[in-house]
Structure formats: C-alpha cells, structure tokens
Scaffold this active site. Structure first.
Site, PDB file in Angstrom:
ATOM      1  N   SER A 207     -11.440  -4.456 -13.166  1.00 16.85           N
ATOM      2  CA  SER A 207     -12.798  -4.995 -13.076  1.00 16.85           C
ATOM      3  C   SER A 207     -12.785  -6.458 -12.658  1.00 16.85           C
ATOM      4  O   SER A 207     -11.860  -7.208 -12.963  1.00 16.85           O
ATOM      5  CB  SER A 207     -13.512  -4.855 -14.420  1.00 16.85           C
ATOM      6  OG  SER A 207     -12.813  -5.548 -15.434  1.00 16.85           O
TER       7      SER A 207
ATOM      8  N   HIS B 232      -9.136 -13.094 -21.979  1.00 13.11           N
ATOM      9  CA  HIS B 232     -10.206 -13.279 -22.956  1.00 13.11           C
ATOM     10  C   HIS B 232     -10.483 -14.750 -23.240  1.00 13.11           C
ATOM     11  O   HIS B 232     -11.401 -15.074 -23.993  1.00 13.11           O
ATOM     12  CB  HIS B 232      -9.867 -12.545 -24.258  1.00 13.11           C
ATOM     13  CG  HIS B 232      -9.924 -11.059 -24.112  1.00 13.11           C
ATOM     14  ND1 HIS B 232      -8.846 -10.317 -23.713  1.00 13.11           N
ATOM     15  CD2 HIS B 232     -10.940 -10.186 -24.276  1.00 13.11           C
ATOM     16  CE1 HIS B 232      -9.196  -9.039 -23.657  1.00 13.11           C
ATOM     17  NE2 HIS B 232     -10.448  -8.938 -23.989  1.00 13.11           N
TER      18      HIS B 232
END
Length: 762
Positions: free
Chosen positions: A437, A698
């Site tokens: 993604s 993250h």
C-alpha cells in the site's frame, strides 16, 4: 447472591471519539488541557454505561491514552534512554514519543498482546531505574467515586506478566528486577487500601502459559508480599485467554479471588476445578461471557455452565464476568441499521454483553424463571442464524471438502523455481520492493466516500483510482524500485476489501475495535460459508502492469490473516473456515496469473497471532495454517513468484513453519524490533527468498541511510545474498507522501551501497 463484573471496557467510543481526540492532539489541533478534558468525558461515559447496566464491580484504570502496558511502564518511570526524560510524571510528549517515535528517536517495539489482534508497546528495562511516578489506579478510583458515585475496581497489570512482556534484561536478572518493582506495587496497593478500595484486579494473563518452577516461586513471593503489605485489600488475581497452568499451585496463592476464562479456557479450567476443587475462602471470577467474540451467548448453555460451577463454588462466591476485557469487541450493536435481521439479532457487542452479564447474574442468584422471556428470545435468535441460507451452501462445502483432502504443493521445488524465476525476471542482486500500500491521502479517502455515497459513479471513481496508480507507478520508477505495486488506493482495509467481495461475509457500520494506538479496524463478520464470486484485484493490478515494464505484484490478503482479523462464526472449526477462505483465494490467484501477473503477494501477517497459547496445541494449528496458505498458492506455474508478508510478532519459534509455506519470497518485520529477528536466522537456516524490513513505517520519521545500511549488513551475515530482498517493514498506507518518497529514496540509496559492497567482495 452472585455479582457481575467486566474486566475492562472498549476505549475508543461508539463513534471513535477517543481516536479522533488523539489524532487531533497529535496534529496540534487540540490543546493539552482540552485533550485531557475530552478523554475524561469519554472515560466517564464508559463508566456510566456500565453503572446503568447494573454491573456490580466496574473496572477503573482500564482506560488508556494509548496502551495499558505503556501506561504501566511510564507509571514506573521506565523510559528508554533515547527519549528526553528527567523524572516525575512522564509528559505526553515523551509518552507518545515512546509509542510513535520522534524525529530523533525510534519508537519502542510493538507486538501482539498474546493471541489477539491488539498490539502493545514493549517496555525497555535496560538502564531504567523504576520509581512510582503516579498512582494511576488510585486516581481512576477517586475519579469514578467522586464523579459518578462508583465504587470502582482498579485494574493493574501484574508484576510477573509485566516482566515477561518486557525486554532489555537477562533471564538471570529477573529476580533483581522483581525486587525493584515489588516495592512500587506495594505502594500502589497500600494507597488503594488506605483509600478504602474493596477490590483490585491484578491481571496476570501470563499464568495461562507454561511457567517454570522459578516463576511459581516468584508468584508466591509476589502475592505473599501483597497480602502482608495490604491485608485488608481484596485482590482478584485475573487470568484470561486460556486455562491456567499449574492450577493447584495458583489457587493456593493468598488472594481473595481467582478470575478464570471459562470461554477460551473452559475445558481446562472446569476440569481443574472438578478434579481439585476451589478454595472455600476465595471468590471465583467466572469469565463466562466471551470478551473477544461478537456472538450472542447461548444463555441456556451459559446458565447450565454456571450451575455446574455452583457444585464447587457457592453462588454468593461467584462473580459472573467477561472472559477478558471487552477491549477486543465493538461498542454497541444498537447503531447497526443495515445488517440483515437474523444476523443482527445474533450479535452482542460490549454494551449487549453487559446486559448478558446482568441477566445471567440474576438467573444464577434467583432462578432462571426470572429471565424466562429473555431465554426464549435468545433461543429463537440463535436458531434463525443457524438455519440461514448463508450457513448452508452445500456447493461450497462439497468443493472445499474435496480440495482440502488433497496435499497442496507447487509443481517444482523452490530451487528449480528460483532458477526459472531469475531467468524470467532478471532482477539485480538485493531486489527492492514495498509491501503493497501507498499513502491513503485525504483526497483518496474523500474520493472513496463520494463513490460509496453515490456522489460519484463507477466510471468517475475508476478514473480517479487509475490516476493515483499512474502517479505512484511513475514515482516508484523514479525512486528506482525494482518490483512495483499498484498502491491499493481502492482498498479501505486489507481484510475488509476482500470480505466485501466474497460470499459469507457481513460488514458493520460502527463495529470498530482498537488494533494499536489510534489505529482502529472494523473486522468483517464471517457468518456464512465463504465463496468466491468474481475477480477482486485483477482490474487494478492489470492496469498498473500496463503502465510499466517492471514487474507489478498482485496483492492479496491470505486466508489465515482474513480469518484471524475477522469475527468468525462459531458453529464450525477455524480450520474449516481457513480452508473455505483458501479455496476462494486460490481462484483469485489463478485469475491474476491468467491476466498476466507473474508476481503475486499473499500476505499473512496474522499467522503468528493465531498460534494457540498452549504448546501442545500449536503444531496442529501451524499444520493447517500452512496447508491453507499452500492451498491458496499451489496451482500457479513455476515461473510465477509467490510472495508473502508478516509483521510485528515473535517468529523465532515458527521459522520451520514459515519455510514450510513454500513462498518464493517472504518479507518480514525487523526494524521495529531493532533487528532482533535477525538472531532467529543466526541459529536457523532459511533457504527461501527473504526481505527483512529495513525501516519502521509506523513512525513518521524518515530513517537515515546509515540506519538501513546497518540493518542490511547485519542481515547479510546470516542470509544468502542471492535470496535477499530489501523493503520497508509494512505497508505505507498510513504515511504521508513526502515522508514515504524520502524514506524509499534512502532505502534505494542504502541498497546501492550494499550492492557496491557486495560486488567488491565476490
């Protein structure tokens, strides 16, 4: 009379108001004082709901600003050295820095909370000098009592569990660390006792795993110390997720109550009670309502189980409670207006579970006749779902039975496939790629919303998706990646997207649960037989491939991950659900290959989290999990390269099973755990293609080239350079465009350095 309780309540709110407050604060749109105020309102609303539902013992201090393990660590002043902290209450800037990283410091490791899809922040003890910075359980107790008149039950993670889940110390230092932490726990408990607290819940889920003799001795030390230090305080020693190990030893601990999971650990815990009894001087916290599942309980069945327990424990010594915290389920079914009636009527989220607990408590205390009407409605609701068409698709059941009876395997072994694939693709040494993604910008989300609402027609939305693919195919080529992806701009969630296109799934409107931090997911509901209906990913992947001469990977989510990240039916085994999913996804893999896509990634990040907590059950699970993956991928041609991806788990104990999946290439997290996974390959030989993630996606920071070069160099000491790939840890959906491009440019630069070094040494 019996009492009712829950072990914790969802933090996020029915409308995800908790998530919105966190993200507004992080974005600088909310002042800290207003942030605290909003979170207090959310917290009090959750307590009020439980109070109004008739729950007798309401958990407090189950609320968090991010994660309950991080809360425990910072309450003890345990802050990694790389963050600026000089003592006292840990500021929010440091607290969130530990969780999310900062410009100058990497975030702490994040991993799965036992076998759930919740992630906790791993405490780093190295160099820490623990001190009690604040008594959070006491503050939560006072707030509930002063604001709502609630005599709360403070919750705290127990010392043994906290230590076992921490890192940064040697096993030989365990007792020394326990000596440091025990006085802090004692101080907390004494202050709670002095305040007049009646019950405190100490969570020790580690007790459902295998314990050493030394651990049992530590348990005795811990709870004898607690009993001597706060003799007037009732301690509920709480376990969950499975049956306890060493039952006979644990029930002798000097505590007032013992909480047992009587859903996921029902068989083992009941057998232990039947064989060894239950102490007459203790209360049993009977975790009879599933804190992890979304289905209505069979009230008759649960009442029968409670009646069986009363043979060993008097009703007045029973606390009827959830099997674990309700953190793992959505908030309420009441907002769901689009589910078919027989499905909606069979669901119970957190608020509905409060009602179930209240009903069962009344029934076991005063007789089943008191809830006769509710029992009848419950029977009808469960029977209607059982008889639904979706649960009785004979065509699917027969086809899956036939396929699952076979031994799935690729037509050639990896060594021969690898040669064929190299001849076809002619990739350079250390190929670079991403996990799938790319950033889901506000523009992407806005376009998807417009399409879903009907403001855009299919053609408009398809054109928009194609434009995004065009942009990112060009960017990937400019950055210099070797294997590209289409970016997944049409997908909301890696499981939801596929569930929406497969038969046997349903989707809630507001069924959100917390995965990590403010990251919330809305798991699909697998309520019927899973069936492939039409190609799901072919159009976008084929379009992307038409825009470049470089290979574009097809991107799928694997059967075990779809299962583990969904709420699944309970009337058939998880193994059978996995095979149904595998058979459906196999048809998608074949459709991609027929469309000319020669690299296909079937992601399985959730294989590890489904691993049973009991060692004796793990081999069987891994066997059928591997089989399901191979069922999905085994029919492609030898030149078709199968990739998979895993992230944020402990994998050292299942390397053999990962290899048995027989994927041509696996990409796997290693940067968030600061390269610790590499040690697994220092002691285990891995013979297939592998890419160890070289930077943490993250964290909003852009990693330096030197950081990634160091990760690559260490990996290449133990892995075959000819089989080594370079990629980020995970998908880039949550990142911004600028940081994504900058990070990938650095990754490619690090790869070029590694290639130059390699060429000089061969």
């Amino acid at each position: 009379m019996a009492k009712s309780s829950v072990l914790g309540y969802p933090r996020i709110g029915a409308d995800r108001e908790w998530k919105k407050a966190l993200e507004a604060f992080w974005a600088g749109k909310l002042e800290e004082s207003e942030f605290h105020k909003q979170l207090q309102e959310i917290r009090l609303n959750h307590l009020r709901k439980q109070q109004e539902s008739g729950i007798d013992l309401i958990a407090v201090n189950d609320f968090s600003y991010y994660d309950h393990i991080l809360d425990t660590a910072t309450m003890f002043g345990i802050v990694p050295k790389r963050f600026p902290y000089e003592g006292g209450i840990v500021p929010l800037s440091v607290y969130y820095g530990i969780a999310r990283g900062t410009k100058d410091a990497t975030a702490s490791e994040m991993t799965k909370w036992f076998n759930t899809n919740y992630h906790y922040i791993v405490p780093e003890l190295d160099g820490a000098v623990p001190v009690l910075t604040e008594n959070r359980p006491l503050a939560a107790y006072r707030e509930a009592k002063e604001k709502l008149g609630i005599e709360g039950k403070p919750v705290i993670v127990g010392p043994l569990t906290f230590l076992k889940l921490s890192k940064g110390y040697q096993a030989s230092e365990t007792d020394a660390w326990l000596d440091k932490l025990l006085p802090l726990y004692v101080q907390i408990l004494r202050e709670l006792a002095h305040e007049g607290v009646q019950w405190v819940q100490i969570d020790e889920p580690i007790l459902v795993t295998k314990l050493s003799e030394a651990d049992l001795e530590r348990l005795n030390t811990i709870y004898e110390t607690f009993a001597a230090s706060a003799p007037g305080l009732n301690i509920m020693l709480q376990t969950y997720f499975e049956s306890v190990e060493n039952y006979q030893d644990i029930i002798q601990l000097p505590v007032s109550g013992m909480g047992l999971d009587l859903v996921h650990g029902y068989k083992g815990n009941l057998q232990a009670i039947q064989q060894s009894g239950f102490p007459a001087n203790k209360v049993l916290g009977a975790g009879i309502i599933d804190g992890r599942g979304i289905w209505k309980a069979s009230l008759r069945e649960k009442l029968s189980q409670l009646e069986e327990l009363t043979k060993y424990v008097a009703a007045e010594r029973l606390i009827v409670q959830s099997s674990c915290s309700l953190l793992h389920v959505p908030v309420t079914v009441s907002k769901e207006t689009k589910l078919q009636p027989e499905l909606k009527d069979a669901l119970a989220f957190a608020d509905e579970k409060l009602i179930e607990l209240d009903l069962l408590t009344k029934a076991i205390s005063t007789g089943a006749a008191r809830i006769a009407n509710e029992l009848e409605h419950n029977d009808l609701a469960l029977q209607a779902l059982k008889q639904s068409e979706e649960r009785n698709r004979l065509d699917v059941q027969r086809a899956v039975a036939e396929v699952s009876a076979q031994n799935p395997a690729r037509s050639l072994p990896f060594e021969e496939r690898h040669v064929a694939q190299q001849n076809k693709w002619k990739l350079p040494i250390f190929p670079t790629t991403t996990i799938g993604s790319f950033p889901q910008s506000a523009e992407v989300r806005k376009a998807r919303q417009a399409w879903r609402k009907g403001d855009w027609n299919n053609e408009q939305y398809e054109q928009f998706i194609h434009e995004q693919i065009d942009i990112w195919i060009k960017l990937q080529e400019e950055i210099g990646l070797d294997v590209l992806v289409h970016g997944e701009f049409e997908r909301t969630d890696m499981v939801e997207f596929f569930g929406e296109k497969l038969g046997g799934f349903a989707f809630t409107q507001f069924g959100w649960v917390q995965s990590y931090g403010s990251r919330c997911v809305k798991p699909p509901v697998i309520f019927g037989d899973v069936a492939f209906e039409q190609p799901m990913t072919v159009e976008e992947t084929k379009y992307a491939q038409s825009k470049t001469s470089r290979p574009v990977k097809g991107m799928l989510t694997g059967p075990i991950t779809i299962m583990n990240w969904s709420f699944v039916r309970e009337d058939i085994s998880r193994e059978q659900i996995a095979y149904q999913l595998a058979y459906a996804l196999r048809q998608e893999v074949e459709a991609l290959e027929q469309a000319g896509i020669g690299m296909i990634q079937v992601d399985e990040p959730a294989v590890r989290e489904g691993l049973p907590l009991k060692e004796e059950d793990q081999a069987e699970y891994l066997a059928w999990a591997v089989k399901a993956f191979r069922m999905t991928t085994c029919t492609v041609q030898p030149t078709t390269q199968i990739h998979t991806h895993m992230c944020y788990c402990e994998f050292h104990d299942m390397i053999d099973s990962i290899e048995a999946m027989d994927a041509d290439v696996i990409s796997i997290e290693t940067s968030r755990s600061h390269g610790e996974l590499i040690h697994s390959f220092e002691v285990n030989t891995y013979k297939l293609g592998i890419g160890l993630g070289v930077y943490d996606i993250h964290s909003p920071r852009v990693p330096r080239v030197e950081e990634m070069t160091g990760m690559i160099e260490r990996a290449l000491r133990v892995l075959d350079p000819k089989l080594f790939w370079i990629n980020p840890d995970c998908g880039l959906k949550t990142r911004g465009k600028e940081e994504t491009v900058a990070s990938l440019r650095n990754m490619v630069q690090a790869t070029e350095i590694a290639r130059s070094s390699y060429s000089l040494n061969v």
